[in-house]
Structure formats: structure tokens, C-alpha cells
Write an enzyme that holds these catalytic residues in place. Structure first.
Site, PDB file in Angstrom:
ATOM      1  CE1 TYR A 124      -3.116  -2.928   0.191  1.00  0.00           C
ATOM      2  CE2 TYR A 124      -3.892  -2.116   2.284  1.00  0.00           C
ATOM      3  CZ  TYR A 124      -3.989  -3.007   1.241  1.00  0.00           C
ATOM      4  OH  TYR A 124      -4.968  -3.975   1.254  1.00  0.00           O
ATOM      5  CE  LYS A 191       2.173 -17.522  -0.891  1.00  0.00           C
ATOM      6  NZ  LYS A 191       1.283 -18.659  -0.583  1.00  0.00           N
ATOM      7  CG  ASP A 224      -1.049 -19.634   1.689  1.00  0.00           C
ATOM      8  OD1 ASP A 224      -0.133 -19.311   2.468  1.00  0.00           O
ATOM      9  OD2 ASP A 224      -0.844 -20.313   0.660  1.00  0.00           O
ATOM     10  CG  ASP A 248      -6.774  -4.062   4.398  1.00  0.00           C
ATOM     11  OD1 ASP A 248      -7.668  -3.918   5.258  1.00  0.00           O
ATOM     12  OD2 ASP A 248      -6.800  -3.497   3.292  1.00  0.00           O
TER      13      ASP A 248
END
Ligand code: NAD
Length: 360
Positions: A124, A191, A224, A248
Site C-alpha cells: 500500500y 509469504k 494462506d 488488512d
């Protein structure tokens, strides 16, 4: 000496739920002088500016803010008040506790998690190049010269940015929060198996910070897998810290697990200033009807009290809110199984019940 807090009521249901939070916080007896300032649509209408300098100046001076929800103006050219506040005040940490309250409808029970999201970088950054623009073409050319994988000339590009300093700062905040609040475990969420450089850097910095906090356990999870584990065994987790985009998403996932918008508080923390707010929006269809749920805003106030070091007052508020919701009588329509407004408490009615419980 009284604390000074900047109160930004917001619009829509904002003024009603902000007033509820102010009344409950005042009822704790913690001395607070409230400095009321405008931002958002109300400020745009009266001062021609969504985020007036006087509001920012008040927040910088008082270092504490409680902010009601605001309607986002339709049309381009308006910068978001939330993004403006984050950037101007360097609010790098988004704090989102998710604690189950008995009596709130949810598929999950006994959840007690804290999501800490990095607020200023990650996906972001706002550094984007639109499809078909000269700037995008130049960026694509520069990348194609240096990369085995070639980018198609029609691509739009968003820049993901992870720095060592910001990664360290957010993970340090997570450990300090854990220590100050009797938490036992910090989990870094990432990740890094795919994004080896950006998320790999975040993970390495997290591991290095963790070594400086031997009293708090540390582990890491791929984002995930983290989502799946939160559905399957949420009680194995405690404080979760992660870059912006994952934070988020995961913080809303956790808010959903505790019953959603009406009960989820948040804080945006900077090196000097901190601003607390409910995660819900201005809910225009409920505005002015004295029917909105004040819980999220009141719990955001409790989070502020905790941040100020007024732990006993924060617990007094949280316990009273939990008790009123568990009793299930003086609650707003959205907390009732039948959602029947005719049988529900008003915003002020629920607030009165919380204050009466605190006094009892
Ligand atoms: P919203 O959170 O305002 O409403 C979503 C749904 O939840 C609606 O059905 C609403 O009635 C209900 N709801 C929300 N808060 C409630 C409460 N306290 N009590 C009872 N019901 C409640 O989201 P939206 O409709 O997508 O957004 C409305 C406006 O708020 C938009 O302009 C949006 O941009 C803005 N917004 C602002 C913030 C903020 O200021 N922090 C956050 C989210 C959305």
C-alpha cells in the site's frame, strides 16, 4: 493533571457513537479534556478541507485522538482522511484486537487474538503506474532490462516495498505490546516462500527482533496457511504481526470471527501520536436515529485508555460492555438474534446500561 484528547466525531452515525464513547470514558473517572475537531465531510462542508490543519495540529499537540467514522466523499481528487492521518502522523502500526464477547452472534467462541498490521509500506505504498501510460512503459522497460521474466507492455504496476527499518519497528511494536499486555506468543505472518526478497526480509528482521525478547515465544506462518489455521485452531495463536496487505485481510477475518463490524475496535499508533477508531463506517442509513451500536467505538476508547497506561479503567469499560452484551437486554438491534429494532435498546440506552454496570 487531565489528559487532553482530540475527539473527531465524524459523520453519519459517527457523532452518536463518539458521544457514547466519550460518556463511557468519562464515567471511568480518568480526567480527560476533550478537544473536539472536525475532519471528513463535516470539515469539507464547513472549512473546505477534509483534513484541516487545525485538526492535525490538535492531534500532534495532544498525541491522542479518538475518531468517529467518516463518509468517503464520492469523486476523485479527495485524499482519504485515514491515509492522510497515517502519513502526516506516521501512524505505522494498526492495532486490531479480536476478543469474543459472549452474547454476540458468531460461529466462533473464546477468540482472543491481536492483529498488528504494518500501516505505511508493503503493497500500500500508493506507488502505481496505470496501464498504457508512458510512466508504466518506462518502468516496464527498466524491469525487462534486468529481469529474466519479461513483463507485458500493457501491464499496470504497483510497487510493493519492504524496508528493514519499518519491518523491525512493527515487529518490535508487536513484542512490546505482547510484553505490556501479558501476551505469550508473537507470530510473524508472511509469504516469504514466494516473495523471497520482500517478505524474506520482513521474516529475517522479525526473527532477529524475536531474539531480543526471550520472554515471549515466537513463530511464523505463511499467510494462506495462517488463514486456514485461524479457522481450525485459533486458540493456538495470540499476537499476529504482518505486512500491510495481509494485515488488512487477516484483521477483517478476525473481526468476522468475533461478530463483525459492530464490536471491532482499532488503534493506529505512531511514534508520538495514536488515533483510535471503530473499524466500521458511517452507516448513513442509521444516522440520526439513535439506533447504531456504540460497542466498537466504546471499545476503541478502552484501547486508548490501555495505550495511555490506564489499564484498570480500560478493563472496567471492557468488563461492563461484555456484561451488558452477555445479558442481552439493553443491546442495539444488530446484537439481537431477531434484529428487531422495536425490541432493541437505543444507542443512548445501551450506553446508559454500560455506565450503570460500571457504577454497580
Ligand atoms: P459501514 O461500516 O458504514 O456499514 C456496513 C453495514 O454495517 C451497514 O449495514 C451498516 O448499517 C452496518 N453498521 C456499521 N456500523 C454499525 C453500527 N455501529 N451499528 C449498527 N450497524 C452498523 O460500511 P459502508 O456502508 O461500506 O460505508 C459507509 C461509509 O463509511 C462509506 O462512505 C465508507 O467509505 C465509509 N467508511 C469509513 C470508515 C472510517 O471512517 N474509518 C471505515 C469504513 C467505511
Amino acid at each position: 493533571m487531565a489528559y487532553r484528547v482530540t475527539l473527531i466525531p465524524g459523520d453519519g452515525i459517527g457523532p452518536e457513537v463518539s458521544e457514547a464513547a466519550r460518556r463511557v470514558i468519562d464515567a471511568t473517572g480518568v480526567p480527560i479534556e476533550w478537544e473536539v475537531r472536525e475532519a471528513g465531510m463535516t470539515a469539507l462542508e464547513s472549512q473546505g478541507d477534509l483534513l484541516p490543519a487545525a485538526t492535525l495540529e490538535s492531534l500532534k499537540r495532544n498525541r491522542l485522538g479518538l475518531k468517529g467514522p467518516m463518509t468517503t466523499p464520492i469523486g476523485s481528487g479527495f485524499r482519504s482522511v485515514n491515509v492522510g492521518l497515517r502519513q502526516e502522523l506516521g501512524l505505522y502500526a494498526n492495532l486490531r484486537p479480536g476478543k469474543s464477547l459472549r452474547g454476540v452472534q458468531s460461529a466462533f467462541h473464546d477468540i482472543d487474538l491481536v492483529v498488528i498490521r504494518e500501516n505505511l509500506e508493503g503493497m500500500y505504498t500508493g506507488i502505481e503506474f496505470d496501464t498504457g501510460t508512458t510512466a508504466a512503459a518506462e518502468v516496464i522497460d527498466a524491469i525487462n532490462e534486468r529481469s529474466k521474466r519479461q513483463i507485458d507492455g500493457s501491464a499496470a504496476i504497483s510497487i510493493k516495498l519492504i524496508t528493514p527499518a519499518e519491518s523491525r519497528r512493527i515487529v518490535e511494536y508487536a513484542f512490546e505490546y505482547a510484553r505490556a499486555n501479558g501476551r505469550k506468543l508473537v507470530t510473524a505472518v508472511h509469504k516469504a516462500n514466494i516473495m523471497k526478497f520482500t517478505d524474506g526480509l520482513f521474516l529475517r528482521e522479525a526473527q532477529a527482533v524475536a531474539e531480543r525478547y526471550p520472554d515471549i515465544a515466537f513463530n511464523d506462518r505463511i499467510v494462506d496457511n495462517m488463514c486456514m489455521q485461524l479457522m481450525q485452531k485459533p486458540r493456538e495463536y495470540d499476537v499476529l504481526v504482518m505486512p500491510n496487505l495481509y494485515g488488512d485481510i487477516v484483521s477483517d477475518l478476525v473481526a468476522g470471527m468475533i461478530g463483525g463490524l459492530g464490536v471491532a475496535p482499532s488503534g493506529n499508533i505512531g511514534p508520538e501520536t495514536a488515533v483510535f477508531e471503530a473499524i466500521h463506517g458511517s452507516a448513513p442509513s442509521h444516522a440520526g436515529k439513535n439506533e447504531a451500536n456504540p460497542t466498537a467505538m466504546i471499545l476503541s476508547g478502552a484501547l486508548m485508555l490501555r495505550h495511555m497506561g490506564e489499564r484498570a479503567a480500560a478493563e472496567q469499560v471492557e468488563d461492563a460492555v461484555a456484561e451488558v452484551i452477555a445479558a442481552g437486554k439493553e443491546v442495539t438491534y444488530d446484537l439481537r438474534a431477531d434484529r428487531d429494532p422495536s425490541k432493541a435498546a437505543t444507542t443512548t440506552g445501551m450506553t446508559d446500561a454500560i455506565i450503570a454496570t460500571m457504577a454497580s
